[in-house]
Enzyme design. Sequence first.
Site, PDB file in Angstrom:
ATOM      1  N   SER A 105      11.973  32.381 -14.762  1.00  0.00           N
ATOM      2  CA  SER A 105      13.084  32.427 -13.804  1.00  0.00           C
ATOM      3  C   SER A 105      14.188  33.295 -14.384  1.00  0.00           C
ATOM      4  CB  SER A 105      13.629  31.024 -13.555  1.00  0.00           C
ATOM      5  OG  SER A 105      14.408  30.588 -14.670  1.00  0.00           O
ATOM      6  N   ASP A 106      15.009  33.888 -13.515  1.00  0.00           N
ATOM      7  CA  ASP A 106      16.262  34.435 -14.002  1.00  0.00           C
ATOM      8  C   ASP A 106      17.061  33.259 -14.571  1.00  0.00           C
ATOM      9  OD1 ASP A 106      18.360  36.117 -14.584  1.00  0.00           O
ATOM     10  OD2 ASP A 106      18.394  37.052 -12.623  1.00  0.00           O
ATOM     11  N   CYS A 107      18.121  33.558 -15.309  1.00  0.00           N
ATOM     12  CA  CYS A 107      18.734  32.513 -16.114  1.00  0.00           C
ATOM     13  C   CYS A 107      19.385  31.422 -15.272  1.00  0.00           C
ATOM     14  CB  CYS A 107      19.700  33.132 -17.108  1.00  0.00           C
ATOM     15  SG  CYS A 107      18.789  34.083 -18.338  1.00  0.00           S
ATOM     16  N   ASP A 108      18.735  30.283 -15.290  1.00  0.00           N
ATOM     17  CA  ASP A 108      19.056  29.084 -14.517  1.00  0.00           C
ATOM     18  C   ASP A 108      18.881  29.281 -13.020  1.00  0.00           C
ATOM     19  OD1 ASP A 108      19.253  26.981 -16.211  1.00  0.00           O
ATOM     20  OD2 ASP A 108      21.378  27.174 -16.582  1.00  0.00           O
ATOM     21  N   ALA A 109      17.954  30.173 -12.654  1.00  0.00           N
ATOM     22  CA  ALA A 109      17.603  30.305 -11.239  1.00  0.00           C
ATOM     23  C   ALA A 109      16.888  29.065 -10.721  1.00  0.00           C
ATOM     24  CB  ALA A 109      16.725  31.540 -11.022  1.00  0.00           C
TER      25      ALA A 109
END
Length: 791
Positions: free
Chosen positions: A304-308
């Site tokens: 995931s993108d960061c904390d997506a």
Amino acid sequence: MNLQLKLTSLLFFTSAIAETFDSNPKFPCQPPHHSSYPFCNISLSTTKRALSLVSLLTLPEKITQLSNTAASVPRLGIPPYEWWSESLHGLADNGPGVSFNGSISSATSFPQVIVSAASFNRTLWREIGSAVAVEGRAMYNGGQAGLTYWAPNINVFRDPRWGRGQETPGEDPKVVSEYGVEFVRGFQEIKKTNVLKSSLGNGDDDDDGDGDGGKLMLSACCKHFTAYDLEKWGNFTRYDFNAVVTEQDMEDTYQPPFQSCIEDGKASCLMCSYNAVNGVPACARQDLLQKARVDWGFKGYITSDCDAVATIFDYQGYTNSAEEAVADAIKAGVDINCGTYMVRHTQSAIDKGKVSEEQIDRALQNLFAVQLRLGLFDGNPKQGRYAKLGTNDICSSSHRELALEAARQGIVLLKNDHKLLPLKKSHVSSLAIIGPMANNISSMGGTYTGKPCQRKTLFSELLEYVKKTSYASGCSDVACDSPAGFKEAVAIAKGADFVVVVAGLDLTQETEDKDRVSLSLPGKQRDLVTSIAAASKKPVILVLTGGGPVDETFAKTDPRIGSIVWIGYPGETGGQALAEILFGDFNPGGRLPMTWYPQSFSEVAMSDMHMRADSSRGYPGRTYRFYTGDQVYKFGTGLSYTEFDYEILSAPTRLGLSEVIPQDSSSHKKLLLQKGEGELRYLQLDDLAVNSCESLRFNVRFSVRNTGEIDGSHVLMLYSRMPRVLSGVPERQLIGFERVHVRSSEMVEAEFVIDPCKHLSVANDVGKRVIPLGVHDLVLGDLKHSLSLEF
């Protein structure tokens, strides 16, 4: 990445990160106590080794692996691992995986991607990927970097206001696709460059690391999947934006770069984006993530993108709980969460029956398989095939020369009235350079820039050419809110033989989490430019910085501004490249990889994801393929100090398609019936025989002659114009490009291989690719060649 989310991610495993940055890092399978596990047996397949490793973990241990900062497993001798490293255009410390706090304090800073893309040079793109990979392995050996990097950014530059458009290869899906493929191949594959030959010696070379389950030098990640190109605009943010995309646009604009990056580039990582796509968060879109694995043959891990994963619940409210968000992401195919959301909520999700341990195992198998392909479980890295890569391979003369060449080839000459450029050294006794970016190194690289090997400004490099060079900022910063510095700038302009004005953008105007609202020059920059132009003895040279286009029609039409040069964010060697071009030591040949729109385009909603124009609602469309409005500069614009002529030497005039339809198929009968009822307008690719596309390929051969007095490189751009037999046909479409070098008064021949299934097709309104029948025009410069596609 959002700062609050970033801090959360970094604090959770502070001790693990500290352990990761060790000049003598620990490694798995270390003898004598931890080398006898099956996952340490290099004679076994990657799949068997990964399965063995997962089977030995307890559930709590498994869950601690679901973060970008994976925890150690001491009883198995497995140290922590940081997945998040950045290498967009050189090693950068935006993520915790790269640190310049050690014996290695810098790395080669190549031009921002949008500048390298303007070279339209595939070989250059691949060489940049290779050079960055060498430095990445060298930093890993020094305990200052990991082996998994989250680059390249291959989202299409859809809207000129996008703060991260600078990170992309531009607005054309073909160019973006080919950049992604070349960068990933260079980055992941074992390259026999001079650097590697000198450093590797005669080590093991039995696997070319093509990414299809083979060994990897480093791991590249194609991001951000998909339809991600909005940071913060109006009431929308990237964390809660729902990108409403038609099937037609998805098929022929948003998805092709990712499909190519996986199918042709063999990328070993895919990153899902923050935004939702048609109502479903991208990291919960099982259909899209599984399409990558099943249809495109993806072999790697999905992050995931960061904390997506957190945004699925916290920002988008798509689920009713954090546990459901984690479960949806894992079941969709996400293997690792950048951040700590999975670590904190997966156990609860399992306890509540939202997700199973078997699904966690599947994710871990993908993760460990990539680590195994990188050689992380093959013993001491100081004895491996890349063991000799070290400090001498970072900021090397060859890498810095490559960065310089990339800047040279990417800089674009937009205007050159009366051949003001190149300047003759003997005719320039004094020079003035004016503008807030003229003597500022901090934003030369754009976003995701690490610590460059050298820090020279545009001003300092021009001093190498003209010792009597004066400088004034004119504005205190790029925002240019006050004219207080104009007086000093005008004074030095009046006293100089020639004047260079540097205007445009920096990272205070466009960056991650920040989109622009205007396409005009910031603040009072226009007033500064016109004031200097009025005071200068001769027409001024305007140098434009920034990744996004600006409306500088005033400069384009002002005879007091003789030349305009776009340098973007040219990297650590950008000043030297600009000086060489201004004084004729290098003949510019870059082309714009994006359309430059007028300020009026700012009235178009950035949140409107439609590519095609719609006159019924006054919507002008986007990118050169579909935009119908006025343009400041067209996609592909770029001048040279010399002139080039083309001649088409050979190309077919007719292409019959009947033979590629199976004669006994229902498709053939359906087409004959349609033809009998009226004109058959197009063929669906689904109706063609298996492997028939290869038989349809043809060559277009042409010559390029340099008719001027200066040697130069030139980008050939072959477009197609399709018959308008269905809705949504592009205005024109780039089908081939090549950069060639031609000496003065000489001629070279070049050739494009055209695949009608790829290059002469378009998506219909339900997302199916079709080949329009009828006359297709092939356009090269001012030349046009007609090709009839018939059934």
